[in-house]
Design a protein around this motif. Structure first.
Motif, PDB file in Angstrom:
ATOM      1  N   GLY A  72       0.815  -1.199   0.000  1.00  0.00           N
ATOM      2  CA  GLY A  72       0.000   0.000   0.000  1.00  0.00           C
ATOM      3  C   GLY A  72       0.855   1.258   0.000  1.00  0.00           C
ATOM      4  O   GLY A  72       2.085   1.216  -0.089  1.00  0.00           O
ATOM      5  N   VAL A  73       0.202   2.409   0.115  1.00  0.00           N
ATOM      6  CA  VAL A  73       0.904   3.685   0.088  1.00  0.00           C
ATOM      7  C   VAL A  73       1.381   4.045   1.490  1.00  0.00           C
ATOM      8  O   VAL A  73       0.830   3.593   2.491  1.00  0.00           O
ATOM      9  N   ALA A  74       2.420   4.847   1.538  1.00  0.00           N
ATOM     10  CA  ALA A  74       2.912   5.338   2.822  1.00  0.00           C
ATOM     11  C   ALA A  74       1.997   6.460   3.296  1.00  0.00           C
ATOM     12  O   ALA A  74       1.626   7.342   2.507  1.00  0.00           O
ATOM     13  N   PRO A  75       1.588   6.459   4.550  1.00  0.00           N
ATOM     14  CA  PRO A  75       0.705   7.523   5.051  1.00  0.00           C
ATOM     15  C   PRO A  75       1.387   8.885   4.969  1.00  0.00           C
ATOM     16  O   PRO A  75       2.545   9.043   5.366  1.00  0.00           O
ATOM     17  N   VAL A  76       0.677   9.846   4.440  1.00  0.00           N
ATOM     18  CA  VAL A  76       1.183  11.209   4.301  1.00  0.00           C
ATOM     19  C   VAL A  76       0.123  12.161   4.835  1.00  0.00           C
ATOM     20  O   VAL A  76      -1.069  11.984   4.537  1.00  0.00           O
ATOM     21  N   PRO A  77       0.477  13.160   5.603  1.00  0.00           N
ATOM     22  CA  PRO A  77      -0.512  14.113   6.100  1.00  0.00           C
ATOM     23  C   PRO A  77      -1.324  14.740   4.975  1.00  0.00           C
ATOM     24  O   PRO A  77      -0.775  15.177   3.957  1.00  0.00           O
ATOM     25  N   GLY A  78      -2.626  14.758   5.141  1.00  0.00           N
ATOM     26  CA  GLY A  78      -3.516  15.348   4.152  1.00  0.00           C
ATOM     27  C   GLY A  78      -3.956  14.416   3.049  1.00  0.00           C
ATOM     28  O   GLY A  78      -4.869  14.739   2.278  1.00  0.00           O
ATOM     29  N   LEU A  79      -3.321  13.235   2.930  1.00  0.00           N
ATOM     30  CA  LEU A  79      -3.658  12.291   1.863  1.00  0.00           C
ATOM     31  C   LEU A  79      -5.036  11.677   2.113  1.00  0.00           C
ATOM     32  O   LEU A  79      -5.361  11.281   3.229  1.00  0.00           O
ATOM     33  N   ARG A  80      -5.845  11.599   1.053  1.00  0.00           N
ATOM     34  CA  ARG A  80      -7.145  10.934   1.162  1.00  0.00           C
ATOM     35  C   ARG A  80      -6.956   9.470   0.788  1.00  0.00           C
ATOM     36  O   ARG A  80      -6.445   9.146  -0.275  1.00  0.00           O
ATOM     37  N   ILE A  81      -7.355   8.586   1.694  1.00  0.00           N
ATOM     38  CA  ILE A  81      -7.090   7.162   1.519  1.00  0.00           C
ATOM     39  C   ILE A  81      -8.390   6.367   1.561  1.00  0.00           C
ATOM     40  O   ILE A  81      -9.444   6.863   1.977  1.00  0.00           O
ATOM     41  N   MET A  82      -8.281   5.112   1.136  1.00  0.00           N
ATOM     42  CA  MET A  82      -9.384   4.171   1.240  1.00  0.00           C
ATOM     43  C   MET A  82      -8.808   2.834   1.691  1.00  0.00           C
ATOM     44  O   MET A  82      -7.711   2.446   1.290  1.00  0.00           O
ATOM     45  N   THR A  83      -9.544   2.135   2.511  1.00  0.00           N
ATOM     46  CA  THR A  83      -9.157   0.814   2.959  1.00  0.00           C
ATOM     47  C   THR A  83     -10.404   0.079   3.411  1.00  0.00           C
ATOM     48  O   THR A  83     -11.510   0.622   3.358  1.00  0.00           O
ATOM     49  N   THR A  84     -10.242  -1.137   3.842  1.00  0.00           N
ATOM     50  CA  THR A  84     -11.353  -1.922   4.372  1.00  0.00           C
ATOM     51  C   THR A  84     -10.977  -2.377   5.775  1.00  0.00           C
ATOM     52  O   THR A  84      -9.889  -2.918   5.986  1.00  0.00           O
ATOM     53  N   GLY A  85     -11.858  -2.134   6.719  1.00  0.00           N
ATOM     54  CA  GLY A  85     -11.499  -2.472   8.092  1.00  0.00           C
ATOM     55  C   GLY A  85     -12.687  -2.560   9.019  1.00  0.00           C
ATOM     56  O   GLY A  85     -13.853  -2.466   8.601  1.00  0.00           O
ATOM     57  N   HIS A  86     -12.365  -2.764  10.278  1.00  0.00           N
ATOM     58  CA  HIS A  86     -13.352  -2.909  11.337  1.00  0.00           C
ATOM     59  C   HIS A  86     -13.409  -1.618  12.149  1.00  0.00           C
ATOM     60  O   HIS A  86     -12.368  -1.063  12.515  1.00  0.00           O
ATOM     61  N   GLY A 141     -15.612   9.377  16.542  1.00  0.00           N
ATOM     62  CA  GLY A 141     -16.885   8.675  16.584  1.00  0.00           C
ATOM     63  C   GLY A 141     -16.760   7.184  16.386  1.00  0.00           C
ATOM     64  O   GLY A 141     -17.757   6.452  16.489  1.00  0.00           O
ATOM     65  N   ALA A 142     -15.555   6.689  16.102  1.00  0.00           N
ATOM     66  CA  ALA A 142     -15.330   5.258  15.927  1.00  0.00           C
ATOM     67  C   ALA A 142     -13.833   4.987  15.973  1.00  0.00           C
ATOM     68  O   ALA A 142     -13.019   5.842  15.594  1.00  0.00           O
ATOM     69  N   VAL A 143     -13.470   3.815  16.453  1.00  0.00           N
ATOM     70  CA  VAL A 143     -12.074   3.377  16.462  1.00  0.00           C
ATOM     71  C   VAL A 143     -12.045   1.948  15.939  1.00  0.00           C
ATOM     72  O   VAL A 143     -13.021   1.208  16.038  1.00  0.00           O
ATOM     73  N   GLY A 144     -10.909   1.564  15.359  1.00  0.00           N
ATOM     74  CA  GLY A 144     -10.832   0.207  14.823  1.00  0.00           C
ATOM     75  C   GLY A 144      -9.474  -0.108  14.246  1.00  0.00           C
ATOM     76  O   GLY A 144      -8.470   0.519  14.600  1.00  0.00           O
ATOM     77  N   TYR A 145      -9.461  -1.059  13.337  1.00  0.00           N
ATOM     78  CA  TYR A 145      -8.191  -1.515  12.774  1.00  0.00           C
ATOM     79  C   TYR A 145      -8.429  -2.044  11.363  1.00  0.00           C
ATOM     80  O   TYR A 145      -9.561  -2.359  10.970  1.00  0.00           O
ATOM     81  N   VAL A 146      -7.344  -2.123  10.610  1.00  0.00           N
ATOM     82  CA  VAL A 146      -7.385  -2.690   9.260  1.00  0.00           C
ATOM     83  C   VAL A 146      -6.235  -3.674   9.133  1.00  0.00           C
ATOM     84  O   VAL A 146      -5.182  -3.510   9.763  1.00  0.00           O
ATOM     85  N   ARG A 147      -6.425  -4.694   8.316  1.00  0.00           N
ATOM     86  CA  ARG A 147      -5.373  -5.674   8.048  1.00  0.00           C
ATOM     87  C   ARG A 147      -4.972  -5.690   6.575  1.00  0.00           C
ATOM     88  O   ARG A 147      -4.155  -6.501   6.173  1.00  0.00           O
ATOM     89  N   VAL A 148      -5.561  -4.819   5.794  1.00  0.00           N
ATOM     90  CA  VAL A 148      -5.254  -4.747   4.366  1.00  0.00           C
ATOM     91  C   VAL A 148      -4.539  -3.430   4.095  1.00  0.00           C
ATOM     92  O   VAL A 148      -4.595  -2.500   4.912  1.00  0.00           O
ATOM     93  N   PRO A 149      -3.844  -3.321   2.949  1.00  0.00           N
ATOM     94  CA  PRO A 149      -3.123  -2.072   2.654  1.00  0.00           C
ATOM     95  C   PRO A 149      -4.072  -0.890   2.503  1.00  0.00           C
ATOM     96  O   PRO A 149      -5.259  -1.046   2.187  1.00  0.00           O
ATOM     97  N   ILE A 150      -3.545   0.305   2.736  1.00  0.00           N
ATOM     98  CA  ILE A 150      -4.319   1.518   2.466  1.00  0.00           C
ATOM     99  C   ILE A 150      -3.976   1.989   1.054  1.00  0.00           C
ATOM    100  O   ILE A 150      -2.847   1.844   0.577  1.00  0.00           O
TER     101      ILE A 150
END
Length: 696
Positions: free
Chosen positions: A150-164, A189-198
């Motif tokens: 996946g992509v490296a997290p960058v401030p301001g970047l709009r991302i998509m992923t699948t998670g809980h 309003g929610a907290v969680g985790y992802v196991r797939v790339p962003i």
């Protein structure tokens, strides 16, 4: 002399020292707002405001000796109203179900979780099949997948992923830290985790806050490039507030040696930076005769130091701790510019009121409490020592360091022990060998690195800074490795810290021999701490873990899983063992009385094999169990019930046993569901009483 005249003379004697009680009244009102178990209505707030205004009017017509009393209670009303206004101003949707699916959002925060996973905070969130009005303003996800994909997290970047995602959890035990409230004010309003790339779905979007955030993260990355390992992570934390680069082992060493406060951009760092810039500017102005003779160099230096502190605030991300430190330093520098004493109890009181007005919720956290406890104690003690001989001049810096470290440590130790259940026995030693280096080398080197950065020579300043931080880390590791370096204490009764604070304020602020009555109040609070009993049984709000107190300590029903809950229970007990050892107690001889009385069903097989209970049993399950004749005579706490009650505790034994739920303590507040779930506490209480009689 009559009582009335004696009271009048006593109050008149306090003139000039009553200003310090204003933030105390304000804090009392804030604490009352957070302490009530219902969400106050608009009518209640209107009544509080009207009462406050009435008290102010009364103060104007009352005798000078009586007017401070209505003013104090007016500040109580102000604190209550400010806390309510703040709570409603940050209100946003909170999901009340477990969500799994696509998650979209813009990265506005990056840090690390307790499990050392990268954690992202997202705003402008989109969730599949969730209406915009029901979508949380912000969510926080931990990245548990392969970091190389996946992509490296960058401030301001709009991302998509699948998670809980799930709602923010409540306290791990009744009366414990309320993460739901913390998340509410952070607008999570929610907290969680992802196991797939962003995946990146849009280029980085920037507003002013995001530009500062990107500068902050870029500076942090540059620091870690120059300084590897924990030294770089430490340097990044000191300069930008980014703690993601320091390992869990390094953090643990700093905590065990009571030097973890050096990581936070607190009043110490802000004060050292401002003091260094102030002294440097005064020296520069003194070298220019035209400025030194014609301009108020001291005030100009204070203004320059205030600008430096403002830049530091912006570059560090402007979190709550840094804002609090900035307010304290700004009040002191502004006092210099208007020819007032920079360090006084009045200045500390003013800073406290500003912080409480901006963020009333900060009162409930250890950061605010420890920061102002240390500052108030230091200002008071050095004020008392102003006319006391301090020995020869060559020894005065060392004496000042020992006194300041001792006073700050003594003032913050009870608060740290109450919140974190740990005491660093050699913390004074570690701080004596660490704090001076922060002022002499680390902070000046950071300023040098900033000044050299436009020329690409910041590595020179960072190298010097790294040398000082390497020494501090070595001290932390050495001290934390000593036998008995860290002790554990049980969590106190909720009245302990307020009682200690009241006693301390009375000693510091009251102007008469009666002030020493505050020592007795502090002693009573410590005695109350010693008499507190930990719950006999604790049950997690998911049903995933049960803990029962035995002669050896708390026995846990599982050696793995629900690790965060297990760690907090054991810490609150004052028990330093790990979960696996505590789980071994479940089958030990001291826990034999549990056999057949406390049953924990974990997993589908255990639920499927449940054939009913016997009278007097407590049955805990992490799934749903049908209510039938087989469960009517026992106390059944399954996932459905626990979702409504939160964590459960059984306090006391035999006929005195009582059952308390988290919802009993937190009440029906905005952040706890606000009427979405009925609390079956009365039914549980009745069963608990019946259970106590059967198991006596």
């Amino acid at each position: 002399m009559g009582l009335g005249m004696a009271f009048r003379q006593m109050m008149l004697h306090q003139r000039g020292g009553l200003f310090g009680w204003l933030p105390v009244g304000m804090a009392t009102g804030i604490a009352l707002y957070f302490g009530v178990r219902f969400e106050p209505s608009l009518a209640v707030f209107v009544g509080v405001v009207v009462a406050g205004l009435t008290l102010i009017c009364a103060a104007r017509v009352l005798d000078e000796s009586l007017s401070p009393i209505p003013v104090f209670f007016a500040m109580v009303a102000l604190g209550f109203a400010l806390a309510g206004w703040r709570a409603h101003s940050v209100a946003g949707p909170v999901i009340d179900w477990r969500y799994y699916g696509p998650i979209e959002g813009r990265i506005v925060g990056m840090d690390r979780s307790g499990s050392d996973a990268v954690r992202l905070t997202l705003d402008r969130v989109k969730l599949d099949r969730v209406a915009p009005q029901d979508t949380p303003r912000r969510v926080r996800i931990s990245l548990h997948g392969d970091p190389d994909l996946g992509v490296a997290p960058v401030p301001g970047l709009r991302i998509m992923t699948t998670g809980h995602l799930s709602p923010p959890g409540g306290p791990v035990e009744p009366g414990g830290f309320d993460f739901q409230r913390h998340a509410w004010f952070a607008q999570l309003g929610a907290v969680g985790y992802v196991r797939v790339p962003i995946l990146a779905i849009a280029a980085a979007e920037f507003d002013m806050a995001q530009m500062i955030f990107r500068i902050w993260m870029t500076a942090s990355a540059r620091v870690r490039d120059v300084l590897p390992g924990d030294i770089g992570g430490f340097a990044a934390a000191v300069t930008t507030g980014d703690r993601s680069g320091i390992s869990q082992a390094g953090l643990e060493a700093l905590r065990a040696s009571n030097t973890a406060h050096l990581l936070a951009i607190s009043g110490l760092h802000m004060g050292l930076l401002s003091g260094f810039v102030f002294g440097l500017l005064r020296l520069c102005f003194a070298l220019i005769p035209a400025v030194a003779l014609r301009w108020p160099a001291r005030k100009l230096a204070a203004g320059g130091a205030l600008v430096a502190a403002s830049v530091y605030l912006a570059l560090s991300g402007g979190n709550v701790a840094t804002e609090r430190a900035f307010v304290m330093v700004a009040v002191a520098l502004c006092a210099v510019m208007v020819d007032r004493r920079a360090l006084s109890l009045r200045a500390v009181a003013m800073a406290a009121m500003i912080v409480l007005a901006l963020r009333p919720e900060a009162l409930m956290g250890p950061g605010f409490q420890m920061s102002f406890a240390a500052t108030t104690a230091l200002v008071a003690v050095f004020g008392w020592m102003r006319d006391v001989p301090r020995g020869p001049k060559w020894a005065q810096p060392l004496i000042g360091l020992i006194v300041s470290s001792s006073v700050a440590g003594l003032a913050t130790a009870p608060i740290g022990a109450a919140h974190f259940n740990a005491v660093a026995h050699y913390g004074l030693l570690a701080n004596l060998f660490s704090v001076p280096l922060m002022g002499v080398l680390v902070i000046p080197a950071a300023v040098l690195a900033l000044l050299l950065s436009p020329f690409g020579l910041e590595a020179v300043g960072l190298w010097l800074m790294g040398g000082g931080l390497a020494w501090i880390l070595w001290v932390a590791e050495t001290v934390s490795g000593l036998d008995g370096a860290r002790g554990y204490v049980p969590g106190p009764n909720p009245w302990v810290l307020p009682m200690m604070a009241l006693g301390a304020f009375f000693v510091i602020l009251w102007r008469a021999k009666m002030r020493f009555a505050g020592v007795a109040v502090i002693g009573g609070a410590l005695a109350l701490w010693q008499t507190g009993d930990r719950p006999a049984i604790l049950i997690a709000d998911t049903g995933a873990l049960v803990g029962v107190m035995t002669a050896q300590g708390r026995a846990l029903s599982k050696e793995k899983g629900a690790g965060f809950v297990a760690r907090n229970w054991l810490e609150n007990d004052g028990d330093g063992v790990d979960q696996a050892l505590a789980a071994g107690r479940w089958q030990s001889g001291d826990a034999e009385w549990l056999d057949g009385r406390v049953v924990h069903l974990s997993g589908k097989r255990a639920l499927a094999g449940f054939s009913g209970c016997t009278p007097g049993q407590i049955v805990v399950a992490n799934g749903k169990i049908a209510r039938d004749a087989l469960t009517i005579d026992c106390l059944l706490l399954d996932a459905t019930t626990l979702r409504k009650t939160g964590a459960v505790a059984v306090i006391g034994e035999g006929a005195d046993a009582r059952l308390v739920t988290s919802r009993d303590i937190t009440g029906d507040r905005m952040w706890s569901g606000w009427g979405k779930h009925s609390n079956p506490a009365l039914t549980l209480d009745a069963k608990a009483r019946r259970l106590a009689q059967k198991t006596k």
